[in-house]
Design an enzyme around this catalytic site. Sequence first.
Site, PDB file in Angstrom:
ATOM      1  N   CYS A  90       3.410  -0.600 -12.077  1.00 11.73           N
ATOM      2  CA  CYS A  90       4.043   0.783 -12.910  1.00 11.73           C
ATOM      3  C   CYS A  90       5.105   0.138 -13.813  1.00 11.73           C
ATOM      4  O   CYS A  90       6.003   0.762 -13.942  1.00 11.73           O
ATOM      5  CB  CYS A  90       4.244   1.601 -11.881  1.00 11.73           C
ATOM      6  N   ALA A 116       0.884  -1.200  -0.216  1.00 14.98           N
ATOM      7  CA  ALA A 116      -0.014   0.031   0.052  1.00 14.98           C
ATOM      8  C   ALA A 116       0.728   1.513  -0.152  1.00 14.98           C
ATOM      9  O   ALA A 116       0.373   2.236  -0.357  1.00 14.98           O
ATOM     10  CB  ALA A 116      -0.993  -0.138   1.039  1.00 14.98           C
ATOM     11  N   ALA A 117       2.001   1.216   0.386  1.00 16.80           N
ATOM     12  CA  ALA A 117       2.678   2.588   0.603  1.00 16.80           C
ATOM     13  C   ALA A 117       3.173   3.302  -0.771  1.00 16.80           C
ATOM     14  O   ALA A 117       3.202   2.332  -1.764  1.00 16.80           O
ATOM     15  CB  ALA A 117       4.070   2.252   1.341  1.00 16.80           C
ATOM     16  N   ARG A 176       8.442   2.496   5.134  1.00 14.08           N
ATOM     17  CA  ARG A 176       7.194   3.022   4.238  1.00 14.08           C
ATOM     18  C   ARG A 176       5.767   2.827   4.982  1.00 14.08           C
ATOM     19  O   ARG A 176       4.951   3.380   4.769  1.00 14.08           O
ATOM     20  CB  ARG A 176       7.404   2.015   2.892  1.00 14.08           C
ATOM     21  N   GLY A 212      -1.319   6.102  -2.144  1.00 15.99           N
ATOM     22  CA  GLY A 212      -2.444   6.671  -2.986  1.00 15.99           C
ATOM     23  C   GLY A 212      -3.690   5.853  -3.439  1.00 15.99           C
ATOM     24  O   GLY A 212      -4.692   6.340  -3.252  1.00 15.99           O
ATOM     25  N   LYS A 213      -3.554   4.539  -3.593  1.00 18.75           N
ATOM     26  CA  LYS A 213      -4.766   3.758  -3.669  1.00 18.75           C
ATOM     27  C   LYS A 213      -5.510   3.503  -2.607  1.00 18.75           C
ATOM     28  O   LYS A 213      -6.720   3.523  -2.721  1.00 18.75           O
ATOM     29  CB  LYS A 213      -4.381   2.599  -4.428  1.00 18.75           C
TER      30      LYS A 213
END
Length: 453
Positions: free
Chosen positions: A230, A109-110, A137, A113-114
């Site tokens: 990404c 998760a770090a 993080r 954003g999501k």
Amino acid sequence: PEKFTERMRALLGDEYESFVHALTQQNAKKGFRINAIKADTDTFTEADALPCKPLSYVRHGFVLEDEVSGIGNTPMHAAGRIYIQDPGAMASAAALDVEPGMRVCDLCAAPGGKSTQIAAYLGDGGFILSNEYVPKRAKILVGNFERMGIRCGVVTSLDTSEIAKLYENFFDIVVADAPCSGEGMFRKDVPAVELWSEENVRLCKGRQGEILENAAKILRCGGKLLYSTCTYSLEENEMVVDEFLNTHPDFELCEVKDSLRAVTADGIVFDGALSRELYKCRRFYPHKADGEGQFLALLHKKGVHGAALSFGDSTKPLSKDEMRTAEAFLRDNLLKMPDGRICKHGENIVIISHGYPIPPRSVFSAGVLLGEIRGKNLFPSHQFFSSYGYLFKRKQELGYDEALRYMRGEEIDSTDFSDTGWCVLTYRGSTIGGGKASGGKIKNHYPKGLRIN
């Protein structure tokens, strides 16, 4: 890297030159989301003063059309009214239909954003478990939960295999935004370019398969699994999804919304692929839309199996004296008692808005930290001010310059009330932080680590 350009030329064909032009000749675009927890999305006027345009595929999302410096040191950012996020990164969570009351897990998760994008629509009865394996993080993740005023969240730092043992068939939505080779970040992340290698691509692929396997175990039947990266490589994207579908016949790929299809390319049905539906995956390219590179696959889990939890709640009740102190503080300072349970997690006094148990280990944040009891008084935390500021009896609205003074740690004149007590300072109605009013002044309680020069 030469090998990377060879691979991308093979993937993109005639579009390759447009792709390279976007990476080398165009600046990376920044974006932001309005935080529906702390800002009225219908009357958010800060966007009018920024060179931005709305994103067609993200609820309350915008892309900045020109470079804007220092936005992270503005009152609207400090008050959690916005979250700065790449437009492509917003696209992944935009593929999900999030409803109040859902149970969600974000496995990687770090910085958040999501998770914060999803949590904004869950409501206090919902639940999001946001996990980050790297402890450093995970602390950043907690900070973003605090600023955005998220009340329904739990932050952990566990291996995904441990989560799979704790939450069998439990979550309505699971997000696996897996660590990757980062090819999609090349335009704005020079170290990602320098560290790239085909060997690292293969190493990432193995790790991503493990994460996806664990994600499948914790998703309830009928739920949705979002796999995203990404990066552009076939190995980390369609090949991972294809192998997963081949070994999990209870999963199927889903189409995404038309608005998202319009700004993305189809997934690649590569030679040797077992699934002929990989085109339903989506590829976000910088020459097709504003933002950096992303890949996403939305999967549905078929079947009717029930949820199971393999652990008991790790919280404990407050002592009678502690509860008396906590309740007295809440009665004195809030318009009404907050929903949820007041309990202790470790040595922390917390408010947990949902009814689900807290995991037994590696929990960095459970609900909202209420504060610290010293003697017979409770001293509230910044997270409590941020998350429950809307319930405070004493509120003082700050203008832009006065909000900057508060963010620097300066004392503020008390103009909106005359009595003594804890209060919140707001900017355009959203809480930046808290203070203690006395003698016409408000003593600043904005954390020193967050203050600006």
